[in-house]
Write a protein that holds these residues in place. Structure first.
Motif, PDB file in Angstrom:
ATOM      1  N   ALA A 186     -58.662  11.196  10.980  1.00  0.00           N
ATOM      2  CA  ALA A 186     -58.475  11.226   9.584  1.00  0.00           C
ATOM      3  C   ALA A 186     -59.538  10.730   8.727  1.00  0.00           C
ATOM      4  CB  ALA A 186     -57.340  10.399   9.170  1.00  0.00           C
ATOM      5  N   GLY A 187     -60.084  11.270   7.721  1.00  0.00           N
ATOM      6  CA  GLY A 187     -60.967  10.727   6.876  1.00  0.00           C
ATOM      7  C   GLY A 187     -60.472   9.429   6.340  1.00  0.00           C
ATOM      8  N   ALA A 188     -61.499   8.369   6.001  1.00  0.00           N
ATOM      9  CA  ALA A 188     -61.112   7.256   5.405  1.00  0.00           C
ATOM     10  C   ALA A 188     -60.329   7.229   4.225  1.00  0.00           C
ATOM     11  CB  ALA A 188     -62.577   6.495   5.359  1.00  0.00           C
ATOM     12  N   GLY A 189     -60.520   8.336   3.433  1.00  0.00           N
ATOM     13  CA  GLY A 189     -59.840   8.416   2.216  1.00  0.00           C
ATOM     14  C   GLY A 189     -58.462   9.259   2.137  1.00  0.00           C
ATOM     15  N   ALA A 190     -58.046   9.492   3.323  1.00  0.00           N
ATOM     16  CA  ALA A 190     -56.678  10.169   3.592  1.00  0.00           C
ATOM     17  C   ALA A 190     -55.857   9.229   3.438  1.00  0.00           C
ATOM     18  CB  ALA A 190     -56.708  10.571   5.103  1.00  0.00           C
ATOM     19  N   SER A 191     -54.507   9.520   2.807  1.00  0.00           N
ATOM     20  CA  SER A 191     -53.513   8.421   2.611  1.00  0.00           C
ATOM     21  C   SER A 191     -52.622   8.228   3.687  1.00  0.00           C
ATOM     22  CB  SER A 191     -52.555   8.912   1.265  1.00  0.00           C
ATOM     23  OG  SER A 191     -51.980  10.178   1.805  1.00  0.00           O
ATOM     24  N   LEU A 192     -52.165   7.160   3.857  1.00  0.00           N
ATOM     25  CA  LEU A 192     -51.231   7.012   4.823  1.00  0.00           C
ATOM     26  C   LEU A 192     -50.147   8.009   5.036  1.00  0.00           C
ATOM     27  CD1 LEU A 192     -49.836   5.246   7.189  1.00  0.00           C
ATOM     28  CD2 LEU A 192     -48.812   3.868   5.455  1.00  0.00           C
ATOM     29  N   ALA A 193     -49.284   8.199   3.764  1.00  0.00           N
ATOM     30  CA  ALA A 193     -48.211   9.174   3.758  1.00  0.00           C
ATOM     31  C   ALA A 193     -49.092  10.722   4.280  1.00  0.00           C
ATOM     32  CB  ALA A 193     -47.893   9.483   2.142  1.00  0.00           C
ATOM     33  N   GLY A 194     -50.262  10.972   4.056  1.00  0.00           N
ATOM     34  CA  GLY A 194     -50.668  12.383   4.356  1.00  0.00           C
ATOM     35  C   GLY A 194     -50.837  12.229   5.843  1.00  0.00           C
ATOM     36  N   VAL A 195     -51.302  11.228   6.561  1.00  0.00           N
ATOM     37  CA  VAL A 195     -51.183  11.087   8.156  1.00  0.00           C
ATOM     38  C   VAL A 195     -49.808  11.212   8.406  1.00  0.00           C
ATOM     39  CG1 VAL A 195     -51.838   9.625   9.870  1.00  0.00           C
ATOM     40  CG2 VAL A 195     -53.496  10.248   8.312  1.00  0.00           C
ATOM     41  N   GLN A 196     -48.840  10.480   7.770  1.00  0.00           N
ATOM     42  CA  GLN A 196     -47.468  10.747   8.396  1.00  0.00           C
ATOM     43  C   GLN A 196     -47.190  11.829   8.187  1.00  0.00           C
ATOM     44  OE1 GLN A 196     -46.079   7.428   5.725  1.00  0.00           O
ATOM     45  NE2 GLN A 196     -46.178   5.897   7.455  1.00  0.00           N
ATOM     46  N   VAL A 197     -47.299  12.749   7.506  1.00  0.00           N
ATOM     47  CA  VAL A 197     -46.586  14.105   7.212  1.00  0.00           C
ATOM     48  C   VAL A 197     -47.290  15.115   8.142  1.00  0.00           C
ATOM     49  CG1 VAL A 197     -46.852  16.098   5.579  1.00  0.00           C
ATOM     50  CG2 VAL A 197     -46.040  13.882   4.583  1.00  0.00           C
ATOM     51  N   ALA A 198     -48.742  14.796   8.441  1.00  0.00           N
ATOM     52  CA  ALA A 198     -49.454  15.688   9.484  1.00  0.00           C
ATOM     53  C   ALA A 198     -48.799  15.463  10.858  1.00  0.00           C
ATOM     54  CB  ALA A 198     -50.801  15.254   9.502  1.00  0.00           C
ATOM     55  N   ALA A 199     -48.428  14.324  11.103  1.00  0.00           N
ATOM     56  CA  ALA A 199     -48.044  13.807  12.470  1.00  0.00           C
ATOM     57  C   ALA A 199     -46.555  14.340  12.583  1.00  0.00           C
ATOM     58  CB  ALA A 199     -47.862  12.324  12.639  1.00  0.00           C
ATOM     59  N   ALA A 200     -45.831  14.146  11.498  1.00  0.00           N
ATOM     60  CA  ALA A 200     -44.243  14.761  11.474  1.00  0.00           C
ATOM     61  C   ALA A 200     -44.162  16.105  11.728  1.00  0.00           C
ATOM     62  CB  ALA A 200     -43.790  14.222  10.249  1.00  0.00           C
ATOM     63  N   ALA A 201     -45.386  16.883  11.146  1.00  0.00           N
ATOM     64  CA  ALA A 201     -44.958  18.437  11.145  1.00  0.00           C
ATOM     65  C   ALA A 201     -45.196  19.000  12.529  1.00  0.00           C
ATOM     66  CB  ALA A 201     -46.237  18.926  10.237  1.00  0.00           C
ATOM     67  N   VAL A 202     -45.666  18.258  13.549  1.00  0.00           N
ATOM     68  CA  VAL A 202     -45.674  18.549  15.127  1.00  0.00           C
ATOM     69  C   VAL A 202     -44.853  17.570  15.865  1.00  0.00           C
ATOM     70  CG1 VAL A 202     -48.067  19.691  14.736  1.00  0.00           C
ATOM     71  CG2 VAL A 202     -47.905  16.997  15.414  1.00  0.00           C
TER      72      VAL A 202
ATOM     73  N   LEU B   6     -44.638  14.351  15.841  1.00  0.00           N
ATOM     74  CA  LEU B   6     -44.966  13.101  16.243  1.00  0.00           C
ATOM     75  C   LEU B   6     -44.906  12.147  15.029  1.00  0.00           C
ATOM     76  CD1 LEU B   6     -48.149  14.221  18.045  1.00  0.00           C
ATOM     77  CD2 LEU B   6     -46.227  13.478  19.192  1.00  0.00           C
ATOM     78  N   ARG B   7     -45.541  10.934  15.282  1.00  0.00           N
ATOM     79  CA  ARG B   7     -45.289   9.906  14.367  1.00  0.00           C
ATOM     80  C   ARG B   7     -46.515   9.092  14.305  1.00  0.00           C
ATOM     81  NH1 ARG B   7     -40.737   5.155  14.060  1.00  0.00           N
ATOM     82  NH2 ARG B   7     -40.999   5.323  16.301  1.00  0.00           N
ATOM     83  N   PHE B   8     -47.159   8.532  13.030  1.00  0.00           N
ATOM     84  CA  PHE B   8     -47.996   7.471  13.061  1.00  0.00           C
ATOM     85  C   PHE B   8     -47.213   6.124  12.980  1.00  0.00           C
ATOM     86  CE2 PHE B   8     -51.084   4.800  10.604  1.00  0.00           C
ATOM     87  CZ  PHE B   8     -52.082   4.648  11.808  1.00  0.00           C
ATOM     88  N   ALA B   9     -47.550   5.137  13.909  1.00  0.00           N
ATOM     89  CA  ALA B   9     -46.625   3.945  14.079  1.00  0.00           C
ATOM     90  C   ALA B   9     -47.065   2.944  12.850  1.00  0.00           C
ATOM     91  CB  ALA B   9     -47.210   3.593  15.198  1.00  0.00           C
ATOM     92  N   VAL B  10     -47.761   2.952  12.270  1.00  0.00           N
ATOM     93  CA  VAL B  10     -48.046   1.785  11.015  1.00  0.00           C
ATOM     94  C   VAL B  10     -47.427   2.555   9.577  1.00  0.00           C
ATOM     95  CG1 VAL B  10     -49.438   0.574   9.531  1.00  0.00           C
ATOM     96  CG2 VAL B  10     -50.117   1.175  11.939  1.00  0.00           C
ATOM     97  N   ASP B  11     -46.450   1.710   9.214  1.00  0.00           N
ATOM     98  CA  ASP B  11     -45.899   1.995   8.089  1.00  0.00           C
ATOM     99  C   ASP B  11     -45.849   0.729   7.011  1.00  0.00           C
ATOM    100  OD1 ASP B  11     -44.563   3.890   6.023  1.00  0.00           O
ATOM    101  OD2 ASP B  11     -42.743   3.370   6.906  1.00  0.00           O
ATOM    102  N   LEU B  12     -45.971   1.295   5.576  1.00  0.00           N
ATOM    103  CA  LEU B  12     -45.934   0.125   4.472  1.00  0.00           C
ATOM    104  C   LEU B  12     -45.612   0.898   3.364  1.00  0.00           C
ATOM    105  CD1 LEU B  12     -49.108   0.454   3.088  1.00  0.00           C
ATOM    106  CD2 LEU B  12     -49.632  -1.162   5.219  1.00  0.00           C
ATOM    107  N   ALA B  13     -45.014  -0.029   2.231  1.00  0.00           N
ATOM    108  CA  ALA B  13     -44.466   0.443   1.246  1.00  0.00           C
ATOM    109  C   ALA B  13     -45.709   1.212   0.389  1.00  0.00           C
ATOM    110  CB  ALA B  13     -43.980  -0.507   0.300  1.00  0.00           C
ATOM    111  N   ALA B  14     -46.911   0.986   0.518  1.00  0.00           N
ATOM    112  CA  ALA B  14     -47.840   1.510  -0.339  1.00  0.00           C
ATOM    113  C   ALA B  14     -48.262   2.798   0.130  1.00  0.00           C
ATOM    114  CB  ALA B  14     -49.072   0.534  -0.756  1.00  0.00           C
ATOM    115  N   ARG B  15     -47.460   3.394   0.879  1.00  0.00           N
ATOM    116  CA  ARG B  15     -48.031   4.773   1.797  1.00  0.00           C
ATOM    117  C   ARG B  15     -48.710   5.776   1.256  1.00  0.00           C
ATOM    118  NH1 ARG B  15     -42.568   4.091   1.912  1.00  0.00           N
ATOM    119  NH2 ARG B  15     -42.535   3.115   3.638  1.00  0.00           N
ATOM    120  N   ASP B  16     -48.105   5.996  -0.145  1.00  0.00           N
ATOM    121  CA  ASP B  16     -48.807   7.072  -0.840  1.00  0.00           C
ATOM    122  C   ASP B  16     -50.200   7.018  -1.440  1.00  0.00           C
ATOM    123  OD1 ASP B  16     -46.379   8.829  -0.456  1.00  0.00           O
ATOM    124  OD2 ASP B  16     -45.232   7.749  -2.334  1.00  0.00           O
ATOM    125  N   THR B  17     -50.700   5.549  -1.608  1.00  0.00           N
ATOM    126  CA  THR B  17     -51.783   5.272  -2.019  1.00  0.00           C
ATOM    127  C   THR B  17     -52.795   4.706  -1.291  1.00  0.00           C
ATOM    128  OG1 THR B  17     -50.378   4.642  -4.236  1.00  0.00           O
ATOM    129  CG2 THR B  17     -52.799   4.329  -4.295  1.00  0.00           C
TER     130      THR B  17
END
Ligand code: FAD
Ligand code: 2HG
Ligand code: ZN
Length: 452
Positions: free
Chosen positions: A107-123, A125-136
């Motif tokens: 992932a590029g540094a500027g990718a959002s946490l939510a973006g990585v979570q969605v990419a992982a979920a699509a196949v 899988l899951r990205f293990a870190v989660d926090l409420a500011a995920r969209d930003t």
């Protein structure tokens, strides 16, 4: 300044050097609104070579720079306090195709946490870190602060997810170690070093992140306790008793009432208990919930009936009660935030001490306490007209005396740098400075954060 702006434009193109005060204002104030600065320019490089060029220009012009991702950091480290250039990672937001077999993604540094979570979920899988500011919040910012969040108990913080890193250091060199191998003992751990460096050593441009399988199902329960001490003990015992525990979050009755009013939502009856623990379990969640019922019955000080959710909508309703705490606190004014770790045995006493000292120093202030109790990590949010740095000082003093840490997950930033030398040994701080000098010899990388 015109020379600097022109030189920056040759690096990234005129369209990506922003100077209009109205446009850059948002990048000069942090999420808490406690820190505001000013900048001659916000620059948005589109790749590693452009980042390198921007750093070269800043060195040449002897101007410092502050890397900025989503600007959701909570310690004032992401804003240009003394006129630094802001290097925004907004355009470094590519997310590569997930490596399903290797269980990882670049992932590029500027990718959002939510973006990585969605990419992982699509196949699956899951990205293990989660926090409420995920969209930003961005992956780069989360690595730079070694962000924690709600699943550290199970999967560790950002540092534990890093399989590789690419960054441009303050001395202009590029580090690039992105093979993503699980085992690789070939020298110093650069991802580990840059993780938590808060932009003071270089600009992280991309990372390789480990992914984990999606669980079969997930359940969330809110369990009420008669006291904070019972809640801390209960949380630890539940973790041992039922297996598959992914999150253990503590909330108190006053905080839940403020969240309910702020979000206009009804609280389950258990939320009026003096202390509430949100437990998330994964795996065969239905079986674990049955197990949970038995385990809860054996705990001391349980009050009321736990609220349980197995479906996504129900889980989200329970999670929002916890996740909305920072936002509900912010609605009460500018919040002084302390983010501390404490030994489990002193958590109850700490809450009583903090409430007492707030009552003494800032009698009209609101003081919300909540956090990741499974990690011994509490968040203290104090807001009110008479709240000043004296409150932070007094609370951090209590933390230090109790053998805790003054930053569990948000970092030192500008907020706590005056404290660093009180909680880290002279040898530690000397090593920090030696690393800083070697990798950022001109001291241009985020000079207001971390090192006093
Ligand atoms: P920014 O705020 O932009 O920057 C943070 C720091 O990183 C700054 O020092 C900046 O200079 C540096 N930085 C940013 N990008 C780079 C880069 N590419 N290279 C080098 N340095 C860089 N944190 C937790 O740990 N756990 C939580 O549960 C949690 N919950 C949150 C909930 C809310 C509602 C909010 C607002 C914040 C929360 N945070 C939490 C704070 C958390 O630190 C940030 O959300 C996140 O880690 C920062 O990402 P960002 O992109 O916003 O970084
Ligand atoms: C959380 O756990 C975040 O909600 C934010 O780390 C905490 O705002 C805070 O103090
Ligand atoms: Zn937190």
């Amino acid at each position: 300044v015109p020379d600097l702006v022109a030189a920056l434009a040759t690096c990234v193109g005129e369209a990506h050097v922003l100077t209009d005060p109205g446009v850059v204002a948002g990048d000069c104030t942090d999420w808490t609104r406690r820190w505001t600065g000013r900048t001659p320019a916000v620059v948005r490089p589109g790749g590693v070579d452009e980042v390198r060029a921007v750093i070269a220009v800043c060195r040449e012009h002897k101007v410092a720079l502050v890397p900025q991702g989503g600007n959701t950091g909570l310690v004032g480290g992401s804003v240009p306090l003394k006129g630094e250039v802001v290097l925004s990672t907004q355009r470094l937001d590519a997310i590569a195709v997930v490596d399903e077999l290797g269980l990882q993604v670049i992932a590029g540094a500027g990718a959002s946490l939510a973006g990585v979570q969605v990419a992982a979920a699509a196949v699956g899988l899951r990205f293990a870190v989660d926090l409420a500011a995920r969209d930003t919040a961005t992956i780069g910012g989360m690595v730079a602060t070694n962000a924690g969040g709600t699943h550290v108990l199970r999967f560790g913080s950002m540092r534990a997810q890093l399989l590789g890193i690419e960054a441009v250091l303050g001395n202009g060199s590029v580090v690039h170690h992105m093979r993503g191998l699980r085992k690789d003992n070939t020298g110093y751990d650069l991802p580990g070093l840059l993780c938590g460096s808060e932009g003071t050593l270089g600009v992280i441009t991309a990372v390789s992140l480990r992914l984990v399988p999606q669980p079969a199902s997930i359940a969330v329960a809110l369990v009420g306790f008669a006291s904070i001490g019972d809640a801390v003990r209960g949380a630890i015992e539940l973790d041992g008793a039922i297996g598959g525990v992914e999150a253990l979050e503590l909330m108190l009755a006053d905080g839940l009432a403020i969240v309910a009013a702020h979000r206009s939502v009804a609280l389950p009856s258990v939320a009026t208990a003096p202390a509430t623990v949100l437990v998330e379990v994964a795996g065969d969640a239905a079986a674990r919930v049955e197990h949970l019922a038995g385990a809860v019955g054996a705990l001391r000080g349980v009050v009321g009936e736990p609220a349980v959710a197995l479906d996504a909508a129900g889980r989200a309703r329970l999670w929002q009660l916890r996740e909305a705490h920072p936002e509900a606190a912010a609605a009460q004014g500018i919040v002084h935030k302390l983010d501390v770790t404490l030994p489990a045995a002193v958590i109850e006493g700490f809450v009583a001490d903090v409430r007492a000292l707030c009552g003494r120093i800032a009698p009209g202030a609101s003081c919300l306490i909540y956090g990741h109790v499974g990690d011994g990590n509490l968040h203290v949010n104090v807001a009110g007209a008479e709240v000043d740095d004296q409150v932070d000082e007094a609370i951090l003093e209590v933390v230090d005396r109790a053998g805790g840490s003054i930053s569990a997950e948000h970092g030192i930033g500008t907020a706590k740098k005056a404290w660093l030398e009180r909680v880290r040994s002279p040898g530690d701080v000397a090593a920090f400075r030696a690393i800083k000098r070697a990798l950022d010899p001109d001291g241009i990388m985020n000079p207001n954060a971390l090192l006093p």
